[in-house]
Design a protein around this motif. Structure first.
Motif, mmCIF file in Angstrom:
data_model
loop_
_atom_site.group_PDB
_atom_site.id
_atom_site.type_symbol
_atom_site.label_atom_id
_atom_site.label_comp_id
_atom_site.label_asym_id
_atom_site.label_seq_id
_atom_site.Cartn_x
_atom_site.Cartn_y
_atom_site.Cartn_z
ATOM 1 N N LEU A 148 0.841 -1.166 -0.212
ATOM 2 C CA LEU A 148 -0.210 -0.089 0.104
ATOM 3 C C LEU A 148 0.894 1.215 0.053
ATOM 4 O O LEU A 148 0.210 2.081 -0.471
ATOM 5 N N GLN A 149 1.940 1.201 0.519
ATOM 6 C CA GLN A 149 2.888 2.311 0.783
ATOM 7 C C GLN A 149 3.732 2.698 -0.486
ATOM 8 O O GLN A 149 4.464 3.590 -0.819
ATOM 9 N N GLY A 150 3.644 1.627 -1.454
ATOM 10 C CA GLY A 150 4.285 1.513 -2.820
ATOM 11 C C GLY A 150 3.410 1.981 -3.799
ATOM 12 O O GLY A 150 2.944 2.913 -4.027
ATOM 13 N N LYS A 151 3.425 1.056 -4.901
ATOM 14 C CA LYS A 151 2.525 1.438 -6.043
ATOM 15 C C LYS A 151 1.170 0.147 -6.253
ATOM 16 O O LYS A 151 1.563 -0.744 -6.996
ATOM 17 N N THR A 197 -5.481 4.130 1.443
ATOM 18 C CA THR A 197 -6.372 3.795 0.751
ATOM 19 C C THR A 197 -7.489 4.981 0.276
ATOM 20 O O THR A 197 -7.393 5.930 0.852
ATOM 21 N N GLY A 198 -8.347 4.551 -0.660
ATOM 22 C CA GLY A 198 -9.076 5.472 -1.141
ATOM 23 C C GLY A 198 -10.378 5.898 -0.623
ATOM 24 O O GLY A 198 -10.963 4.956 -0.145
ATOM 25 N N ASP A 199 -10.708 7.125 -0.669
ATOM 26 C CA ASP A 199 -12.512 7.345 0.099
ATOM 27 C C ASP A 199 -13.318 6.990 -0.838
ATOM 28 O O ASP A 199 -13.179 7.310 -2.209
ATOM 29 N N LEU A 200 -14.405 6.164 -0.368
ATOM 30 C CA LEU A 200 -15.320 5.573 -1.342
ATOM 31 C C LEU A 200 -16.629 6.062 -0.976
ATOM 32 O O LEU A 200 -17.681 5.459 -1.297
ATOM 33 N N SER A 201 -16.792 7.193 -0.208
ATOM 34 C CA SER A 201 -17.978 7.699 0.376
ATOM 35 C C SER A 201 -19.075 8.036 -1.015
ATOM 36 O O SER A 201 -20.178 7.967 -0.816
#
Length: 435
Positions: free
Chosen positions: A100-103, A125-129
């Motif tokens: 997760l800290q890489g690519k 991680t990405g916000d999925l709201s």
């Protein structure tokens, strides 16, 4: 799911040392080597027509199933293709922190609850709201809660899950006239009768270190409720609290009905005693059915752990959830969101379950026509739950689970009269870990 078949990811089914490595990796302890993305990686300006997918279902049957489900997306995606990056299940979990800290890939497999929040809190991680504004109707409130970070935003899309409960063989119970207990006293009375009838009342195994965690979970949220349970595992409550002591005192009352010599037995062996009609009940996940031949599977049934405290009833169900997250800076954000929206739908979930019938779809609109009676009961139990927990080693700090909780529960099972010392040791370690 987390750890029944390696394909459905139930964490507890790996070897003990492997599980410890997995937990420590999840806690942020660097693993050697890297889990490389195969589609150019996060934020690298990848091909807008390609979505990369990090897959942890490495056993052939579930791998083929998730591959088929993902590839079906391509046919309705408007020209997108998916590149699947499959890593051996254990290796994936060992290396998730560095990954997760890489690519990382655009979309990647992981678990709901604490384990999801751990990385969301670090901004990995990405916000999925916004996506949940579109897909929220597919899920129960409890599933949304399990997909929500500490900041109130959603970071996870559920795919499949399974439930824990008291499993038994219907034919044995019918033959002997046993009835499902509704309260702890009724459970004790039933276990007493089973013992008199020459059965092992409750099959039990603790050689692998994790099964007893499920017993603790059931007793704690039945006695003290969901909120105290999750707060305790998050380090917000004291393990020497009298409420925790009550959990172990209650467990001590039940231990005489458990299968003896549990520390030398693996869960599969205990499950086989249930299949062989030597045991009357087994507190485990639905993956217990893996130890039943096809001819016996229809005879398997379960009931939620009975009520202990009327204030909380049976409102909480342990039902580990597997699903997917979005990279913080995906190379193809639009394509990744489209894939996640697709994975939230019933079609790919039901397609996957053809290979793993011990789990159920998380989409509450999924047609259950192909479900076995047991799957339908699992699905209804989960749907009607007010709260869902993930299992102790998913709901707490991985370092605490792998050391304090594992060792403490083993010591308690060895010597139930030593509970005060056990809880002091767990409390001391919790203070060091949850600073």
């Amino acid at each position: 799911m987390v750890l029944h078949t390696p394909g459905s990811t139930p964490l507890p089914h790996f070897g003990r040392r492997a599980m410890l490595r997995i937990m420590l990796a999840g806690a942020g302890v660097a693993a050697t080597g890297g889990l490389a993305a195969c589609g150019g990686g996060s934020g690298s300006g990848g091909d807008s027509k390609v979505v990369t997918f990090g897959n942890n279902l490495s056993d052939q049957v579930p791998k083929d199933a998730i591959t088929a489900a993902v590839k079906a997306f391509e046919g309705q995606s408007g020209g997108l293709s998916v590149t699947i990056n499959t890593k051996q299940h254990e290796q994936y979990q060992e290396q998730i922190n560095n990954y997760l800290q890489g690519k990382p890939d655009d979309v990647l497999a992981w678990f709901a609850g604490y384990r999801m929040r751990f990385f969301a809190d670090q901004g990995l991680t990405g916000d999925l709201s916004d996506l949940w504004g579109k897909i929220g109707g597919n899920y129960s409130d409890a599933l949304k809660q399990a997909s929500t970070g500490t900041d109130g935003k959603q970071y996870f899309v559920p795919f499949t899950q399974y439930a824990w409960g008291m499993f038994y063989r219907k034919s044995v119970w019918q033959e002997r006239g046993y009835e499902v207990p509704k309260t702890l006293d009724e459970l004790v009375a039933l276990a007493t009768k089973m013992k008199a009838d020459g059965l092992i009342p409750i099959a039990f195994a603790q050689k692998q270190g994790w099964p007893g965690m499920g017993s603790f979970d059931q007793l704690n949220f039945r006695i003290n409720g969901y909120q105290f349970h999750v707060d305790l595992l998050a380090g917000k409550e004291d393990w020497q609290d009298k409420r925790v002591k009550e959990v172990f005192d209650t467990w001590k009352r039940l231990l005489p009905f458990h299968q003896e010599n549990a520390l030398g037995r693996e869960w599969q062996e205990a499950a086989q005693t249930l299949q062989q009609k030597k045991s009357g009940m087994y507190l485990l996940g639905a993956f217990v059915g893996q130890q039943f031949p096809e001819a016996d599977k229809a005879d398997l049934d379960f009931f939620p752990f009975p009520e202990i405290n009327p204030e909380h009833g049976t409102d909480t169900v342990e039902a580990p959830i597997d699903g997917y997250m979005l990279a913080k800076k995906p190379a193809n954000s639009e394509g990744g969101l489209k894939l996640l929206e697709y994975l939230s739908s019933a079609e790919p979930q039901l397609a996957y379950l053809k290979a793993d019938p011990t789990a159920v779809a998380t989409n509450q609109k999924a047609d259950q026509a192909t479900y076995s009676p047991l799957q339908k009961k699992v699905a209804d139990t989960i749907k009607n739950a007010k709260h869902i927990t993930q299992f102790l080693d998913r709901d707490t700090d991985p370092g605490f689970a792998s050391e304090a909780a594992t060792n403490g529960l083993i010591e308690f099972i060895k010597n139930p009269d030593n509970v005060d010392s056990v809880l002091k040791g767990m409390a001391d370690q919790a203070k060091n870990i949850f600073k």
